[in-house]
Design a protein around this motif. Structure first.
Motif, PDB file in Angstrom:
ATOM      1  N   VAL A  41       0.867  -1.170   0.000  1.00  0.00           N
ATOM      2  CA  VAL A  41       0.000   0.000   0.000  1.00  0.00           C
ATOM      3  C   VAL A  41       0.905   1.223   0.000  1.00  0.00           C
ATOM      4  CG1 VAL A  41      -0.149  -0.034   2.539  1.00  0.00           C
ATOM      5  CG2 VAL A  41      -1.883   1.194   1.220  1.00  0.00           C
ATOM      6  N   GLY A  42       0.540   2.244  -0.775  1.00  0.00           N
ATOM      7  CA  GLY A  42       1.412   3.411  -0.855  1.00  0.00           C
ATOM      8  C   GLY A  42       2.780   3.015  -1.362  1.00  0.00           C
ATOM      9  N   LEU A  43       3.832   3.549  -0.713  1.00  0.00           N
ATOM     10  CA  LEU A  43       5.200   3.248  -1.134  1.00  0.00           C
ATOM     11  C   LEU A  43       5.848   2.206  -0.227  1.00  0.00           C
ATOM     12  CD1 LEU A  43       6.823   6.603  -2.345  1.00  0.00           C
ATOM     13  CD2 LEU A  43       6.649   4.446  -3.612  1.00  0.00           C
ATOM     14  N   ILE A  44       5.122   1.158   0.072  1.00  0.00           N
ATOM     15  CA  ILE A  44       5.700   0.020   0.785  1.00  0.00           C
ATOM     16  C   ILE A  44       5.090  -1.245   0.198  1.00  0.00           C
ATOM     17  CG2 ILE A  44       3.984   0.219   2.646  1.00  0.00           C
ATOM     18  CD1 ILE A  44       6.151  -0.915   4.546  1.00  0.00           C
ATOM     19  N   ALA A  45       5.947  -2.203  -0.121  1.00  0.00           N
ATOM     20  CA  ALA A  45       5.463  -3.416  -0.777  1.00  0.00           C
ATOM     21  C   ALA A  45       6.351  -4.590  -0.417  1.00  0.00           C
ATOM     22  CB  ALA A  45       5.433  -3.239  -2.294  1.00  0.00           C
ATOM     23  N   GLY A  46       5.777  -5.781  -0.534  1.00  0.00           N
ATOM     24  CA  GLY A  46       6.529  -7.016  -0.362  1.00  0.00           C
ATOM     25  C   GLY A  46       6.179  -7.978  -1.470  1.00  0.00           C
ATOM     26  N   VAL A  47       7.178  -8.677  -1.971  1.00  0.00           N
ATOM     27  CA  VAL A  47       6.963  -9.705  -2.994  1.00  0.00           C
ATOM     28  C   VAL A  47       7.465 -11.020  -2.423  1.00  0.00           C
ATOM     29  CG1 VAL A  47       7.455 -10.472  -5.340  1.00  0.00           C
ATOM     30  CG2 VAL A  47       7.243  -8.021  -4.848  1.00  0.00           C
ATOM     31  N   GLU A  48       6.549 -11.942  -2.153  1.00  0.00           N
ATOM     32  CA  GLU A  48       6.923 -13.225  -1.572  1.00  0.00           C
ATOM     33  C   GLU A  48       7.261 -14.204  -2.677  1.00  0.00           C
ATOM     34  OE1 GLU A  48       5.600 -16.297   1.973  1.00  0.00           O
ATOM     35  OE2 GLU A  48       4.825 -14.243   1.870  1.00  0.00           O
ATOM     36  N   LEU A  49       8.425 -14.802  -2.549  1.00  0.00           N
ATOM     37  CA  LEU A  49       8.960 -15.680  -3.584  1.00  0.00           C
ATOM     38  C   LEU A  49       8.668 -17.147  -3.272  1.00  0.00           C
ATOM     39  CD1 LEU A  49      12.440 -13.960  -4.006  1.00  0.00           C
ATOM     40  CD2 LEU A  49      10.287 -13.427  -5.169  1.00  0.00           C
ATOM     41  N   VAL A  50       8.414 -17.908  -4.308  1.00  0.00           N
ATOM     42  CA  VAL A  50       8.115 -19.342  -4.172  1.00  0.00           C
ATOM     43  C   VAL A  50       8.779 -20.107  -5.308  1.00  0.00           C
ATOM     44  CG1 VAL A  50       5.893 -18.980  -3.016  1.00  0.00           C
ATOM     45  CG2 VAL A  50       5.978 -19.141  -5.522  1.00  0.00           C
ATOM     46  N   ILE A  51       8.883 -21.418  -5.104  1.00  0.00           N
ATOM     47  CA  ILE A  51       9.247 -22.334  -6.182  1.00  0.00           C
ATOM     48  C   ILE A  51       8.003 -23.044  -6.685  1.00  0.00           C
ATOM     49  CG2 ILE A  51      10.567 -24.410  -6.763  1.00  0.00           C
ATOM     50  CD1 ILE A  51      12.281 -21.927  -6.408  1.00  0.00           C
ATOM     51  N   ASP A  52       7.119 -23.352  -5.735  1.00  0.00           N
ATOM     52  CA  ASP A  52       5.859 -24.028  -6.044  1.00  0.00           C
ATOM     53  C   ASP A  52       4.703 -23.092  -5.709  1.00  0.00           C
ATOM     54  OD1 ASP A  52       3.484 -25.633  -5.893  1.00  0.00           O
ATOM     55  OD2 ASP A  52       4.732 -27.422  -5.702  1.00  0.00           O
ATOM     56  N   LYS A  53       4.054 -22.550  -6.733  1.00  0.00           N
ATOM     57  CA  LYS A  53       2.968 -21.582  -6.506  1.00  0.00           C
ATOM     58  C   LYS A  53       1.768 -22.218  -5.802  1.00  0.00           C
ATOM     59  CE  LYS A  53       3.876 -18.383 -10.372  1.00  0.00           C
ATOM     60  NZ  LYS A  53       3.580 -17.037  -9.842  1.00  0.00           N
ATOM     61  N   ALA A  54       1.431 -23.436  -6.172  1.00  0.00           N
ATOM     62  CA  ALA A  54       0.257 -24.085  -5.601  1.00  0.00           C
ATOM     63  C   ALA A  54       0.440 -24.359  -4.104  1.00  0.00           C
ATOM     64  CB  ALA A  54      -0.040 -25.382  -6.339  1.00  0.00           C
ATOM     65  N   LYS A  55       1.632 -24.837  -3.742  1.00  0.00           N
ATOM     66  CA  LYS A  55       1.908 -25.160  -2.339  1.00  0.00           C
ATOM     67  C   LYS A  55       2.406 -23.948  -1.546  1.00  0.00           C
ATOM     68  CE  LYS A  55       3.060 -30.017  -3.234  1.00  0.00           C
ATOM     69  NZ  LYS A  55       4.147 -31.040  -3.159  1.00  0.00           N
ATOM     70  N   LYS A  56       2.718 -22.846  -2.267  1.00  0.00           N
ATOM     71  CA  LYS A  56       3.223 -21.619  -1.636  1.00  0.00           C
ATOM     72  C   LYS A  56       4.520 -21.873  -0.870  1.00  0.00           C
ATOM     73  CE  LYS A  56      -1.481 -19.810  -1.245  1.00  0.00           C
ATOM     74  NZ  LYS A  56      -2.545 -19.278  -0.374  1.00  0.00           N
ATOM     75  N   THR A  57       5.394 -22.693  -1.453  1.00  0.00           N
ATOM     76  CA  THR A  57       6.646 -23.044  -0.804  1.00  0.00           C
ATOM     77  C   THR A  57       7.833 -22.560  -1.625  1.00  0.00           C
ATOM     78  OG1 THR A  57       6.579 -25.219  -1.886  1.00  0.00           O
ATOM     79  CG2 THR A  57       5.709 -25.074   0.361  1.00  0.00           C
ATOM     80  N   ALA A  58       8.924 -22.248  -0.928  1.00  0.00           N
ATOM     81  CA  ALA A  58      10.158 -21.829  -1.576  1.00  0.00           C
ATOM     82  C   ALA A  58      11.179 -22.969  -1.497  1.00  0.00           C
ATOM     83  CB  ALA A  58      10.675 -20.556  -0.926  1.00  0.00           C
ATOM     84  N   LEU A  59      12.455 -22.650  -1.380  1.00  0.00           N
ATOM     85  CA  LEU A  59      13.474 -23.687  -1.268  1.00  0.00           C
ATOM     86  C   LEU A  59      13.413 -24.352   0.106  1.00  0.00           C
ATOM     87  CD1 LEU A  59      16.436 -21.834  -3.015  1.00  0.00           C
ATOM     88  CD2 LEU A  59      15.015 -23.671  -3.964  1.00  0.00           C
ATOM     89  N   GLU A  60      14.115 -25.445   0.243  1.00  0.00           N
ATOM     90  CA  GLU A  60      14.035 -26.240   1.475  1.00  0.00           C
ATOM     91  C   GLU A  60      14.448 -25.426   2.699  1.00  0.00           C
ATOM     92  OE1 GLU A  60      15.743 -30.457   3.316  1.00  0.00           O
ATOM     93  OE2 GLU A  60      16.125 -29.912   1.228  1.00  0.00           O
ATOM     94  N   VAL A  61      15.482 -24.613   2.571  1.00  0.00           N
ATOM     95  CA  VAL A  61      15.935 -23.770   3.685  1.00  0.00           C
ATOM     96  C   VAL A  61      15.180 -22.443   3.622  1.00  0.00           C
ATOM     97  CG1 VAL A  61      17.884 -22.583   4.745  1.00  0.00           C
ATOM     98  CG2 VAL A  61      18.219 -24.829   3.647  1.00  0.00           C
TER      99      VAL A  61
END
Length: 456
Positions: A377-397
């Motif tokens: 919102v406004g001038l603050i944002a976050g982009v959450e990164l994933v490897i698997d979009k369906a499971k919403k998971t990133a790397l193992e660590v």
């Protein structure tokens, strides 16, 4: 010259213990030494230029070269370089700035208490809440509820309010009388088929359940950031604040809005309390209050908070709390000029309009294989990164993917910050549309490079 640069880097490794840093890893990799700032850019010791997409630590509203702030500091240094506010004393700029803050407050406030940092401010608020409960003859009404993933500082009490394990592990925290309720991250924690409104109802019910479990008569206050910063730039879902505030009002629980990151225009309004319709009893301010050109923070108290405290100080003979440098005249003079510039240059409106462009550009990346959620919102944002979009998971660590993208982005000339696997963007309020495009274009490039490495 090169030997001098190498010496400065080695001196840092040999003699400097860094905050929020792995001390052993720092001995291996060394520092990024920043030596110069110009607008939204900073320059390192080797002459490399970076767009500072985090405004330092969410805080440099006016960028890194605002001469009017420097001049305001120098004028005050020449007239009165230090004075305090103990024992009925003050100085003119403290009184002036206190009035300015009360005048722009999003809800009616009564008094300002100056400190030096957000941590000191929130630590002070804990003490004032306890002091107030004693004044009211309610010695058991001392518990304060915060939220998981909330960030409120690093002193003993404020770090206890913070709901992040990294701020507790190894420090014997949190202290007692500090509780934590759920984090309102809809994308991550909503149940299948649950709407934002239903999710918010569940969050409010969890708060109600905690209050009932502990006993409403023992709960003094609830503290929260309107938008969570260091927890991953988590924007509250629809109706969340309306429902949370109803629970607090039902049980006569003080509401403390921590606007250390959100205040002074960050969300497209002067305060995020305006953005989200909040009615706090206490407002905590820092960071953009002086664009971090000087250490400064402020606590705004309403009459409900102030009057019992004033009565107790009269009964005991003193409010036994304060800091030598709290409300330092040079810091306050910079704060006054900083607020004047924010108003004169319509930077709150700039945060709204340029922020809308930033979010539009970031949302264009939602189809990227590594992007799970874009929020802000406004001038603050976050982009959450994933490897698997369906499971919403990133790397193992956890955090490994965010660290990889953040490092590549820095090599491309943009300083962001990975909060776990979320890349945060919180540029100075002065940023332009063209500079936002530069920032997002390089972020897209970093995502592509990391994706190729992972799948090459």
């Amino acid at each position: 010259m090169e030997n001098t640069l190498i010496q400065q880097e080695s001196d840092d490794i040999n003699y400097h213990l860094h905050p929020y840093t792995n001390a052993r890893k720092h001995q291996e990799q060394g520092p990024l030494v920043i030596v110069k700032g110009d607008g939204v850019y900073v320059e390192d010791i080797h002459g490399r230029k970076y767009l500072e997409a985090m405004a330092g630590l969410w805080s440099v509203a006016l960028g890194f070269s605002e001469k009017r702030l420097v001049q305001a500091a120098m004028r005050q240094f020449e007239v009165l370089p230090f004075y305090h506010q103990f024992t009925h004393k003050t100085h003119d700029v403290a009184a002036q700035f206190a009035k300015m803050l009360i005048d722009i407050a999003p809800v009616p406030m009564s008094k300002v208490f100056f400190t030096n940092s957000g941590s000191e401010a929130n630590d002070t608020v804990v003490k004032l809440v306890w002091y107030r409960s004693n004044a009211l003859g309610l010695p058991n009404k001392k518990k304060i509820i915060s939220r998981l993933k909330g960030y409120h500082g690093v002193t003993v009490a404020s770090a206890s309010l913070t709901g992040l394990p990294g701020n507790h592990r190894g420090f014997d925290l949190p202290i007692d009388r500090i509780l934590h309720t759920a984090c309102p991250h809809y994308w991550r924690d909503a149940q299948e088929g649950e709407s934002e409104e239903q999710f918010s109802t569940r969050m409010a019910q969890e708060l109600e359940n905690l209050i009932q479990k502990e006993g409403p008569e023992t709960i003094a206050a609830f503290i929260a950031e309107p938008v969570m910063g260091a927890g991953g730039v988590i924007v509250p879902p629809a109706t969340y604040w309306e429902k949370i505030q109803a629970v607090l009002e039902k049980h006569d629980i003080l509401f403390i809005a921590d606007e250390v990151i959100c205040g002074f225009g960050r969300t497209g309004k002067m305060f995020a309390s305006e953005t989200f319709g909040l009615k706090p009893d206490v407002l905590v301010l820092s960071k953009q209050i002086s664009s971090s050109y000087q250490p400064l923070s402020a606590i705004l108290l309403n009459e409900k908070m102030f009057n019992p405290i004033a009565d107790e100080s009269n009964k005991l003979g003193v409010l036994g709390h304060g800091f030598t440098a709290g409300g330092h005249p040079v810091a306050v003079a910079v704060g006054i000029e900083n607020l004047n510039i924010i108003k004169e240059r319509n930077l709150v409106e700039n945060a709204a309009t340029v922020g809308a462009h930033m979010l539009k550009r970031l949302h264009e990346l939602e189809n990227h294989p590594l992007v799970g959620e874009v929020r802000g919102v406004g001038l603050i944002a976050g982009v959450e990164l994933v490897i698997d979009k369906a499971k919403k998971t990133a790397l193992e660590v956890p955090g490994q993917l965010g660290t990889m993208v953040g490092k590549v982005l820095q090599d491309l000339g943009v300083i962001s910050r990975n909060i776990g696997d979320t890349l945060a963007f919180c540029p100075p309020l002065i940023i332009t549309v063209e500079q936002v495009d530069e920032m997002v274009d390089k972020f897209k490039q970093a995502l592509d490079i990391v994706h190729e490495r992972l799948n090459g």
